[in-house]
Design a protein around this motif. Structure first.
Motif, PDB file in Angstrom:
ATOM      1  N   GLU A 297       0.882  -1.383   0.033  1.00 23.94           N
ATOM      2  CA  GLU A 297      -0.075   0.143   0.182  1.00 23.94           C
ATOM      3  C   GLU A 297       1.018   1.061  -0.068  1.00 23.94           C
ATOM      4  N   PHE A 298       1.886   1.235   0.820  1.00 25.15           N
ATOM      5  CA  PHE A 298       2.779   2.591   0.851  1.00 25.15           C
ATOM      6  C   PHE A 298       3.467   2.668  -0.629  1.00 25.15           C
ATOM      7  N   MET A 299       4.088   1.561  -1.024  1.00 19.36           N
ATOM      8  CA  MET A 299       4.817   1.896  -2.230  1.00 19.36           C
ATOM      9  C   MET A 299       3.744   2.542  -3.505  1.00 19.36           C
ATOM     10  N   LEU A 300       2.668   1.803  -3.477  1.00 20.22           N
ATOM     11  CA  LEU A 300       1.647   2.299  -4.663  1.00 20.22           C
ATOM     12  C   LEU A 300       1.282   3.662  -4.323  1.00 20.22           C
ATOM     13  N   GLU A 301       0.998   4.104  -3.162  1.00 22.32           N
ATOM     14  CA  GLU A 301       0.566   5.296  -2.708  1.00 22.32           C
ATOM     15  C   GLU A 301       1.817   6.370  -3.356  1.00 22.32           C
ATOM     16  N   GLU A 302       3.132   6.144  -2.906  1.00 23.52           N
ATOM     17  CA  GLU A 302       4.229   6.871  -3.427  1.00 23.52           C
ATOM     18  C   GLU A 302       4.369   6.762  -4.703  1.00 23.52           C
ATOM     19  N   ILE A 303       4.185   6.124  -5.549  1.00 23.00           N
ATOM     20  CA  ILE A 303       4.159   5.697  -6.886  1.00 23.00           C
ATOM     21  C   ILE A 303       2.956   6.806  -7.798  1.00 23.00           C
ATOM     22  N   LYS A 304       1.707   6.636  -7.266  1.00 25.85           N
ATOM     23  CA  LYS A 304       0.754   7.241  -7.507  1.00 25.85           C
ATOM     24  C   LYS A 304       1.005   8.934  -7.277  1.00 25.85           C
ATOM     25  N   LYS A 305       1.622   9.242  -6.316  1.00 30.69           N
ATOM     26  CA  LYS A 305       1.917  10.806  -5.691  1.00 30.69           C
ATOM     27  C   LYS A 305       2.891  11.171  -6.907  1.00 30.69           C
ATOM     28  N   LYS A 306       4.001  10.514  -7.081  1.00 29.63           N
ATOM     29  CA  LYS A 306       5.094  10.680  -7.629  1.00 29.63           C
ATOM     30  C   LYS A 306       4.852  10.920  -9.121  1.00 29.63           C
ATOM     31  N   LEU A 307       4.076   9.861  -9.722  1.00 35.76           N
ATOM     32  CA  LEU A 307       3.646   9.943 -11.060  1.00 35.76           C
ATOM     33  C   LEU A 307       2.534  10.755 -11.377  1.00 35.76           C
ATOM     34  N   GLN A 308       1.853  11.309 -10.406  1.00 38.02           N
ATOM     35  CA  GLN A 308       0.614  11.953 -10.389  1.00 38.02           C
ATOM     36  C   GLN A 308      -0.537  11.503 -11.297  1.00 38.02           C
TER      37      GLN A 308
ATOM     38  N   VAL B   6       6.480  11.139 -21.156  1.00 34.50           N
ATOM     39  CA  VAL B   6       5.244  10.209 -21.483  1.00 34.50           C
ATOM     40  C   VAL B   6       5.516   8.745 -21.733  1.00 34.50           C
ATOM     41  N   SER B   7       6.500   8.576 -22.513  1.00 33.02           N
ATOM     42  CA  SER B   7       6.564   7.048 -22.933  1.00 33.02           C
ATOM     43  C   SER B   7       7.207   6.366 -21.857  1.00 33.02           C
ATOM     44  N   GLU B   8       7.810   7.157 -20.719  1.00 34.10           N
ATOM     45  CA  GLU B   8       8.489   6.240 -19.611  1.00 34.10           C
ATOM     46  C   GLU B   8       7.269   6.089 -18.411  1.00 34.10           C
ATOM     47  N   LEU B   9       6.274   7.144 -18.583  1.00 30.67           N
ATOM     48  CA  LEU B   9       5.006   7.043 -17.752  1.00 30.67           C
ATOM     49  C   LEU B   9       4.159   5.824 -18.303  1.00 30.67           C
ATOM     50  N   ASP B  10       4.104   5.676 -19.607  1.00 30.00           N
ATOM     51  CA  ASP B  10       3.134   4.594 -20.086  1.00 30.00           C
ATOM     52  C   ASP B  10       3.940   3.162 -19.864  1.00 30.00           C
ATOM     53  N   ALA B  11       5.223   3.338 -20.018  1.00 31.85           N
ATOM     54  CA  ALA B  11       5.781   1.952 -19.541  1.00 31.85           C
ATOM     55  C   ALA B  11       5.788   1.634 -18.188  1.00 31.85           C
ATOM     56  N   ILE B  12       5.756   2.575 -17.543  1.00 32.44           N
ATOM     57  CA  ILE B  12       5.852   2.366 -15.936  1.00 32.44           C
ATOM     58  C   ILE B  12       4.178   1.800 -15.305  1.00 32.44           C
ATOM     59  N   VAL B  13       3.171   2.526 -16.053  1.00 37.38           N
ATOM     60  CA  VAL B  13       1.792   2.253 -15.803  1.00 37.38           C
ATOM     61  C   VAL B  13       1.578   0.668 -16.473  1.00 37.38           C
ATOM     62  N   SER B  14       2.057   0.546 -17.624  1.00 39.13           N
ATOM     63  CA  SER B  14       1.906  -0.705 -18.258  1.00 39.13           C
ATOM     64  C   SER B  14       2.342  -2.114 -17.425  1.00 39.13           C
ATOM     65  N   GLU B  15       3.623  -1.672 -16.841  1.00 43.38           N
ATOM     66  CA  GLU B  15       4.299  -2.764 -15.992  1.00 43.38           C
ATOM     67  C   GLU B  15       3.277  -3.091 -14.804  1.00 43.38           C
ATOM     68  N   LEU B  16       3.017  -1.851 -14.028  1.00 47.53           N
ATOM     69  CA  LEU B  16       2.116  -1.982 -12.766  1.00 47.53           C
ATOM     70  C   LEU B  16       0.741  -2.991 -13.271  1.00 47.53           C
ATOM     71  N   GLY B  17       0.307  -2.507 -14.464  1.00 41.91           N
ATOM     72  CA  GLY B  17      -1.045  -3.398 -15.042  1.00 41.91           C
ATOM     73  C   GLY B  17      -0.664  -4.778 -14.972  1.00 41.91           C
ATOM     74  N   LYS B  18       0.501  -5.204 -15.459  1.00 42.44           N
ATOM     75  CA  LYS B  18       1.026  -6.595 -15.667  1.00 42.44           C
ATOM     76  C   LYS B  18       0.996  -7.212 -14.225  1.00 42.44           C
ATOM     77  N   LEU B  19       1.315  -6.321 -13.187  1.00 39.44           N
ATOM     78  CA  LEU B  19       1.443  -6.935 -11.953  1.00 39.44           C
ATOM     79  C   LEU B  19       0.302  -7.260 -11.225  1.00 39.44           C
ATOM     80  N   ARG B  20      -1.107  -6.520 -11.646  1.00 42.76           N
ATOM     81  CA  ARG B  20      -2.143  -6.879 -10.778  1.00 42.76           C
ATOM     82  C   ARG B  20      -2.722  -8.057 -11.346  1.00 42.76           C
ATOM     83  N   LYS B  21      -3.508  -8.748 -10.323  1.00 41.05           N
ATOM     84  CA  LYS B  21      -4.290  -9.991 -10.292  1.00 41.05           C
ATOM     85  C   LYS B  21      -5.260  -9.858 -11.213  1.00 41.05           C
TER      86      LYS B  21
END
Length: 73
Positions: A12-23, A58-73
């Motif tokens: 939860e902590f890491m996800l909140e920090e990622i969301k804040k940093k990436l806005q 923008v491409s880095e943001l897309d890649a990070i969000v895409s990777e996070l999506g792959k980790l979701r169950k």
């Protein structure tokens, strides 16, 4: 906080920090309960990457969000 320990609180902590940093606007898509503890190391790697950088293209943001999506169950 000891992020070397795999637990729900740290996820939860890491996800909140990622969301804040990436806005991330659609923060609801990154709910901690959607991430299994067996993907903890991958999530930690993404968290570390996000914390090291100050700006993201923008491409880095897309890649990070895409990777996070792959980790979701």
């Amino acid at each position: 906080m000891d992020l070397s320990v795999c637990n729900r609180e740290n996820i939860e902590f890491m996800l909140e920090e990622i969301k804040k940093k990436l806005q991330i606007v659609n923060a609801g898509a990154l709910k901690a309960k959607s991430f299994e503890t067996d993907k903890y190391e991958d999530l930690k790697d993404i968290y570390d990457l996000v914390q090291r950088q100050n700006n993201f293209s923008v491409s880095e943001l897309d890649a990070i969000v895409s990777e996070l999506g792959k980790l979701r169950k």
